[in-house]
Motif scaffolding. Structure first.
Motif, PDB file in Angstrom:
ATOM      1  N   ILE A 194       0.644  -1.115  -0.242  1.00 15.38           N
ATOM      2  CA  ILE A 194      -0.161  -0.350  -0.090  1.00 15.38           C
ATOM      3  C   ILE A 194       1.046   0.954   0.266  1.00 15.38           C
ATOM      4  N   ASP A 195       2.212   1.077   0.553  1.00 16.15           N
ATOM      5  CA  ASP A 195       3.060   2.593   0.441  1.00 16.15           C
ATOM      6  C   ASP A 195       3.469   2.568  -1.021  1.00 16.15           C
ATOM      7  N   PHE A 273      -8.510  10.935  12.308  1.00 11.11           N
ATOM      8  CA  PHE A 273      -7.361   9.590  12.822  1.00 11.11           C
ATOM      9  C   PHE A 273      -6.212   9.197  12.342  1.00 11.11           C
ATOM     10  N   LEU A 274      -5.683   8.428  12.846  1.00 14.69           N
ATOM     11  CA  LEU A 274      -4.433   8.616  12.285  1.00 14.69           C
ATOM     12  C   LEU A 274      -4.095   7.214  12.904  1.00 14.69           C
ATOM     13  N   GLU A 275      -3.020   5.952  12.291  1.00 10.11           N
ATOM     14  CA  GLU A 275      -2.242   4.823  12.696  1.00 10.11           C
ATOM     15  C   GLU A 275      -0.811   5.414  12.703  1.00 10.11           C
ATOM     16  N   SER A 276      -0.064   3.882  13.524  1.00  4.42           N
ATOM     17  CA  SER A 276       1.189   4.564  13.946  1.00  4.42           C
ATOM     18  C   SER A 276       1.586   3.453  14.675  1.00  4.42           C
ATOM     19  N   SER A 300     -10.369  -1.303  12.965  1.00  2.00           N
ATOM     20  CA  SER A 300     -10.894  -2.980  12.701  1.00  2.00           C
ATOM     21  C   SER A 300      -9.895  -1.947  10.931  1.00  2.00           C
ATOM     22  N   GLY A 301     -10.327  -1.347  10.552  1.00  2.00           N
ATOM     23  CA  GLY A 301      -9.868  -1.392   9.171  1.00  2.00           C
ATOM     24  C   GLY A 301      -8.699  -0.870   8.651  1.00  2.00           C
ATOM     25  N   SER A 302      -6.576  -0.994   9.951  1.00  2.00           N
ATOM     26  CA  SER A 302      -6.095  -0.785   9.586  1.00  2.00           C
ATOM     27  C   SER A 302      -5.753  -1.208   8.133  1.00  2.00           C
ATOM     28  N   HIS A 303      -4.531  -0.072   7.494  1.00  2.00           N
ATOM     29  CA  HIS A 303      -3.979  -0.746   6.515  1.00  2.00           C
ATOM     30  C   HIS A 303      -2.272  -0.801   6.140  1.00  2.00           C
ATOM     31  N   TYR A 304      -2.419  -0.903   7.048  1.00  2.00           N
ATOM     32  CA  TYR A 304      -0.307  -1.541   7.935  1.00  2.00           C
ATOM     33  C   TYR A 304      -0.428  -2.750   8.332  1.00  2.00           C
TER      34      TYR A 304
END
Length: 322
Positions: A194-195, A273-276, A300-304
């Motif tokens: 995805i990156d 929101f953010l993911e880290s 729940s819908g995390s891409h990474y």
């Protein structure tokens, strides 16, 4: 080659490596041909052979080395019997260097070798060697006209005085978006599929679905970036936030973050929101200070694969009332 990728930053190191290579090649040739000379002796011996007795200072100025370096080399040559060193009768503080009989005899037998070195260099380097000599001459001339330390310090002063700008995406910045993100992702994690998609085509995967791209620029240098991804109408994800590690401490990360949050509000966003990752402690503290709140578990819908932190932005009360 790694040093080549560093361009001007590794200029001295690359020239040193080339210098060592050519010195080593010349020494190998001299040994193979039975010559009683070392490659590092050549500039001083050749100068004295062509110009006669000379002071250490004159030789140093002519061959572009320091007085100390030439003086130390002269001591070695004197011990090897190649030159004589004596005090200048006109000024006892100066040394005069003169070729000794051994030095003259040694140099007089090097014609074939020197001719072979010239021809061999042409055969090995071709047109690149010719261009290298021209470029070296131009470089030496430029450095005489403006010392490089002066030029570098002037650029440093200009960069320190330059304002840190946050600018929106334009096609010319696509390469910087890839460069900055790939740099830190490959250092700490890896480039996931995805990156790769997003970094290779930000117009399609960020701007196309309604997102935004921001860049931190200092004196024309792009030093940071971040993306605001539209997950669904009114819902945005802060992503691809990074600053070149060599430019940390200038406040670029926080300025990018504030600009992204401002863009979210300007669009009338409902959720940000953010993911880290928990390893990125400095970044997580900055997110908390900006109003992002750590959530239990992951999104729940995390891409990474690397994501183990999920945070949601909570606007200050005054801003929520608006």
């Amino acid at each position: 080659m790694y040093l080549a990728s560093l361009a001007e930053l590794a200029l001295g190191s690359r020239l040193k490596a080339l210098s060592d290579h050519f010195y080593g090649a010349a020494d190998e040739v001299y040994r193979a041909c039975g010559a009683q000379i070392e490659s590092r002796w050549f500039p001083v011996l050749r100068y004295l052979w062509e110009n006669g007795p000379s002071t250490v200072g004159d030789v140093a100025a002519a061959i572009g080395q320091t007085h100390s370096a030439v003086s130390q080399l002269a001591d070695r040559l004197a011990r090897a019997g190649m030159i004589r060193r004596k005090r200048d009768p006109a000024d006892g503080r100066r040394s005069v260097l003169t070729l000794a009989a051994k030095g003259t005899d040694s140099l007089s037998q090097l014609g074939l070798i020197w001719c072979s070195i010239r021809r061999g260099a042409v055969a090995a380097l071709g047109d690149d060697g010719e261009r290298l000599l021209v470029a070296m001459a131009a470089c030496e001339k430029a450095l005489q006209e403006r010392p490089i330390v002066e030029a570098i310090l002037a650029e440093h002063a200009a960069l320190r005085a330059a304002p840190l700008e946050i600018v929106p995406y334009e096609p010319a910045l696509a390469e910087d978006f890839y460069r900055l993100n790939a740099q830190w992702l490959q250092k700490y994690f890896r480039l996931e599929e995805i990156d790769k998609q997003m970094l290779r085509d930000p117009e399609r995967y960020v701007l196309g679905p309604g997102g935004a791209l921001l860049f931190a620029r200092l004196g024309g240098e792009v030093i940071g970036t971040c993306a605001l991804l539209q997950e669904s109408p009114g819902v945005y994800e802060l992503s691809k936030m990074c600053v070149d590690e060599s430019f940390r401490g200038l406040g670029a990360g926080r300025k990018l973050l504030d600009a992204a949050v401002a863009e979210f509000h300007q669009r009338g966003g409902k959720e940000l929101f953010l993911e880290s990752n928990s390893r990125l402690r400095t970044a997580l503290r900055m997110y908390e200070q900006a109003g992002f709140v750590l959530q239990p578990g992951t999104w729940s819908g995390s891409h990474y694969e690397r994501a183990d932190v999920y945070m949601i932005y909570e606007a200050p009360k005054k801003m929520r009332k608006r």
